[in-house]
Design an enzyme around this catalytic site. Structure first.
Site, PDB file in Angstrom:
ATOM      1  N   LYS A 130      38.598  49.622  37.739  1.00  0.00           N
ATOM      2  CA  LYS A 130      37.413  48.977  37.178  1.00  0.00           C
ATOM      3  C   LYS A 130      36.900  49.830  36.019  1.00  0.00           C
ATOM      4  CE  LYS A 130      36.794  45.387  39.952  1.00  0.00           C
ATOM      5  NZ  LYS A 130      36.689  44.004  39.470  1.00  0.00           N
ATOM      6  N   ASP A 155      40.564  46.512  34.435  1.00  0.00           N
ATOM      7  CA  ASP A 155      39.659  45.360  34.494  1.00  0.00           C
ATOM      8  C   ASP A 155      38.344  45.702  33.798  1.00  0.00           C
ATOM      9  OD1 ASP A 155      38.258  43.090  35.043  1.00  0.00           O
ATOM     10  OD2 ASP A 155      38.272  43.311  37.221  1.00  0.00           O
ATOM     11  N   GLU A 184      42.715  43.152  32.165  1.00  0.00           N
ATOM     12  CA  GLU A 184      42.024  41.952  32.626  1.00  0.00           C
ATOM     13  C   GLU A 184      40.707  41.779  31.871  1.00  0.00           C
ATOM     14  OE1 GLU A 184      40.642  40.677  37.088  1.00  0.00           O
ATOM     15  OE2 GLU A 184      42.419  41.950  36.880  1.00  0.00           O
ATOM     16  N   ASP A 206      40.869  36.270  33.843  1.00  0.00           N
ATOM     17  CA  ASP A 206      40.258  36.168  35.168  1.00  0.00           C
ATOM     18  C   ASP A 206      38.914  35.466  35.066  1.00  0.00           C
ATOM     19  OD1 ASP A 206      39.386  36.403  37.766  1.00  0.00           O
ATOM     20  OD2 ASP A 206      39.138  38.567  37.721  1.00  0.00           O
ATOM     21  N   LYS A 228      41.244  33.671  41.865  1.00  0.00           N
ATOM     22  CA  LYS A 228      40.521  33.937  43.104  1.00  0.00           C
ATOM     23  C   LYS A 228      40.374  32.597  43.808  1.00  0.00           C
ATOM     24  CE  LYS A 228      38.012  37.930  41.317  1.00  0.00           C
ATOM     25  NZ  LYS A 228      38.900  38.162  40.160  1.00  0.00           N
TER      26      LYS A 228
END
Length: 330
Positions: A130, A155, A184, A206, A228
């Site tokens: 992250k 991400d 991402e 995403d 997701k």
């Protein structure tokens, strides 16, 4: 007609989960959906308003008015999958192909000496990082990860800009970039800017999925779609991957263990059906929260989530013991 009941829960993060959120308790609801054919199934509803979702109360209010958000539609779809498996007394893991998960590193402070060697010994190939708290410290962390030989998924949660992203990538050591599997949501979706970003790394779509004008693009300025199941129409995403020759990765929504098991079940089914189009998943997010009775029923073996007890997504006794409130539609 369907009957929907809900049971509220709270998840307590071990630490801040990403650059967009603080380490505060997160609220969600489990849903129990009952159909006229006598079947019933369970799913999760865990919005992330910080990432653009309607709040939990807004979504439940819409549902009471007979309106369904995309997240609620997906929850009902997942609950139906669960219901059909419960009828057949099968588990959601029974029909798919075993699939690896990346390790999620939500904060650079987690990178202790020997940590990466431990992950490799457990069987992990890939670390998802992250990004966006402190890019300089994160660049140093990526250098350490690259030295271990592990692949990386970065991400940014679309929080940066093209200029910041370009500067960051260009200044990375030469040892790092070859091991970046994809980046991402590097910054908010822009067709031309994302096309430029692809020259620096493979790009994954995403949380910007709904920003893409799918009917108007002549090519896809990204290489991977991250879905997701808690909020993305799986069949439509698969169709886009096939149309544009993209790869697909399934992740959980940093949600309840019920949502985690649902996500892994979808990933296993897709891996079995589409093979190499499906990349490693990112579903081991239950460990981001303090242990509760549901998380206590989940076990892992390195990068794999093991089958928990029960039918459908499992947790039979725990779900039965919850207090359920019927949602009254006006």
């Amino acid at each position: 007609m369907i009957k929907i009941s809900y049971s509220p829960y709270t998840l307590k993060p071990v630490q801040s989960l990403n650059a967009a959120t603080a380490a505060t308790a997160r609220e969600g609801v489990l849903l129990k959906v009952e159909w006229n054919d006598g079947l019933y199934g369970f799913a999760d509803l865990h919005p992330w308003p910080e990432l653009g979702d309607l709040s939990l109360e807004e979504q439940l209010s819409d549902l009471r008015m007979g309106r369904m958000t995309t997240q609620i539609e997906q929850s009902i779809w997942l609950a139906r999958r669960d219901a059909l498996l419960r009828k057949e007394k099968k588990h959601v893991f029974d029909g798919g192909e075993k699939i690896k998960n990346n390790y999620l590193l939500s904060h650079f402070q987690d990178l202790k000496p020997g940590f990466l060697d431990g992950l490799k010994n457990e069987g992990y190939n890939t670390v998802k990082v992250k990004m966006g708290r402190d890019l300089q410290k994160e660049a140093d962390m990526l250098t350490h990860i690259a030295a271990s030989g592990m692949r990386m998924r970065l991400d940014f949660n679309a929080l940066g800009s093209w200029q910041t992203f370009e500067k960051f990538m260009v200044n990375l050591p030469l040892t790092v970039r070859p091991l970046i599997e994809y980046v991402e949501d590097p910054f908010p979706f822009d067709f031309h800017a994302w096309g430029e970003a692809r020259k620096l790394a493979k790009i994954a779509l995403d949380n910007q999925y709904d920003k893409v004008p799918w009917g108007k693009i002549a090519s896809a300025p990204f290489d991977v779609i991250v879905i997701k199941p808690a909020k993305t129409d799986v069949d439509k995403a698969v169709a886009q991957c096939q149309k544009w020759n993209l790869k697909l990765a399934v992740t959980s929504y940093m949600d309840h263990p019920v949502g985690v098991v649902h996500a892994v079940g979808v990933a296993m089914e897709l891996k079995d059906k589409y093979g190499d189009m499906i990349l490693e998943s990112g579903c081991l997010t239950h460990r981001l929260y303090q242990m509760d009775s549901f998380a206590a029923e989940l076990s892992t073996q390195g990068p794999y989530l093991l089958k928990n007890k029960g039918t459908g997504v499992g947790f039979d006794k725990l779900l039965e013991a919850l207090t359920w409130y019927q949602l009254k539609v006006r």
